[in-house]
Motif scaffolding. Structure first.
Motif: not given
Lengths: 297, 173
Positions: A23-24, A27-28, A31, A34, A38, A163, A165, B69, B73-76, B125, B127
């Motif tokens: 997952l990380i 999302s890193l 992108r 989204l 999301e 980002s 929406q 979310v 914005e970094v999932l997990g 990571i 950040k």
């Protein structure tokens, strides 16, 4: 050993770590947009945040007003002293703009990098964990906001749109540590007519709370207090948005360039209303800038 | 009504964290110390320890995902850490007595674990490039003090709510 692997909990933990890493990684990745779920979740919470944002800004507005009242007297004194200068400055500016317009008409050059149209927005949320410096604002795609637009307050540039929406967008502040967050900046000469220098804003010194302006030529003479503005050469931001003032200059590690430390003009913490800036001049197409000769080889 | 009271409260705390960060006076922020509210994990831990551990972990999972979310914005990261910490604390509680002081201390421990876990992950990571000593002095300590105040103020209402919610769920069955 087999017992070790039969342990249900351990396997469960391992699987969840794998999912976590995946997952990380997902999302890193760079992108563009989204995913739809999301966006839906963000818009829904954005709606709830909107409901709470109104009373919150009202209450904190009252406290702010009370604090302003305390130093009204000294502020008033200072403002009065500046008022005289203002009148002269205003006349000057008007004259210059007029002259500028006329000259532009003669040259038949309509667009400049300076032109932009602002979109007003209100901050409805802020990332509470404070590692990723993100704000949530109440305008989205419907209002014409796109990713990578510049975001400013009255005092200067604060960041860019990360980002969007449908009804909300996320703003990344300049103080966030993101290697892709580079802004082409210009250090204005101290007096009119003096040479100005160019560099890129790369990174933020968390301990000193200053922006790092790197890649300034080694022979540039930069003094404390010089103004830093966006140069518009990065292709996304318009020209002339104020960023801050130079506080300190250091040669970089190899001595080929200089690094200036810039105190941001805008306060990154007390943000309520922002302006999303839409550049009028067309953005250069990335494919135009890359030589495609290499592909032909 | 009773059924949706707790989820509503969690959603409110979730939003409140962001409001809290936004409306904290600028001076407190602009000083070197960084205060981070972790009220959500405290509420989750109280639900886990006083109510039902399964419910707590479930709430941790869903609100962790929501947190990732909406805010980062970094999932997990939170999706993984919220349930894990709830699980660890539930395990620790098996050997300890359930009274309000012990539960408060364990939730503070949970907050510390969360802060450290998130720091380590963000460090990995890339950040953040904050050094650990700076982190411990200017971020971890003030954060723990802030959350301790929150625990002291709200431990009793949180305990009552969690107990009531679980009693209600049991009756449903």
């Amino acid at each position: 050993m087999p017992q070790f692997f039969l342990n249900k909990r351990l396997i469960f933990l391992l699987i969840s770590i794998i999912i976590l890493v995946a997952l990380i990684g997902f999302s890193l990745r760079d992108r563009e947009e989204l995913t739809v779920p999301e966006q839906f979740l963000k818009d829904t919470t954005g709606w709830i945040q909107n409901v709470f944002a109104k009373p919150q800004s009202y209450v904190s507005g009252i406290f702010g007003d009370l604090k302003d009242l305390q130093n009204t007297y000294s502020e008033n004194k200072e403002l009065k002293s500046r008022l005289d200068e203002m009148a002269k400055l205003e006349a000057d500016v008007q004259q210059l703009t007029k002259e500028n317009d006329e000259l532009r008409e003669i040259l038949d050059k309509k667009e400049t990098l300076r032109d932009y149209s602002p979109i007003q927005a209100t901050v409805i949320g802020r990332n509470p964990d404070r590692w990723h410096e993100l704000l949530i604002i109440n305008k989205g795609k419907v209002n014409g906001i796109k990713a990578n637009m510049a975001v400013v307050t009255a005092n200067g540039l604060i960041g860019k749109v990360k980002s969007t929406q449908q009804f909300t967008s996320t703003v990344q502040l300049l103080s966030a540590l993101d290697p892709t967050n580079r802004i082409s900046a210009e250090i204005q000469g101290k007096e009119a007519g003096k040479e100005s220098f160019y560099g890129t804003i790369e990174g933020y010194d968390e301990e000193r709370e200053l922006l790092k302006l790197k890649r300034i030529p080694f022979d540039a003479k930069i003094e404390k207090g010089q103004n830093v503005i966006t140069s518009g050469l990065g292709g996304i931001f318009p020209e002339g948005l104020p960023i801050g003032k130079v506080v300190d200059v250091e040669p970089d590690e190899f001595g080929l360039n200089q690094t200036a430390y810039v105190k941001p003009g805008a306060n990154f913490y007390d943000i309520r209303n922002v302006m999303v800036v839409k550049r009028e001049m067309a953005q250069p197409d990335l494919s135009d800038m890359i030589d495609d000769e290499e592909e032909e080889l | 009504m009773k059924k949706i009271l707790l989820p509503l409260l969690f959603i409110f705390i979730f939003i409140f964290e962001s409001i809290f960060v936004q409306s904290l006076p600028a001076e407190v922020f602009h000083g070197e110390r960084i205060l981070v509210p972790h009220f959500l994990i405290i509420a989750i831990l109280f639900l886990t320890l006083y109510g039902d551990s399964k419910q707590g972990i479930l709430y941790g999972l869903s609100f962790g995902l929501l947190f990732d979310v909406v805010y980062t914005e970094v999932l997990g990261i939170y999706l993984f850490l919220f349930p894990l910490i709830a699980y660890i604390c539930a395990k620790i509680m098996r050997i300890l007595q359930t009274n309000i002081v012990v539960v408060s201390i364990i939730s503070l421990l949970g907050v510390a674990l969360l802060e450290l876990g998130v720091y380590e992950m963000n460090f990995l990571i890339n950040k953040t490039d904050m050094s650990f000593s700076f982190y411990a002095q200017y971020r971890l300590l003030p954060t723990l003090i802030l959350n301790l105040t929150f625990i002291i103020l709200f431990s009793y209402p949180l305990k009552r709510l969690s107990e009531k919610y679980v009693a209600y769920l049991n009756k449903e069955k």
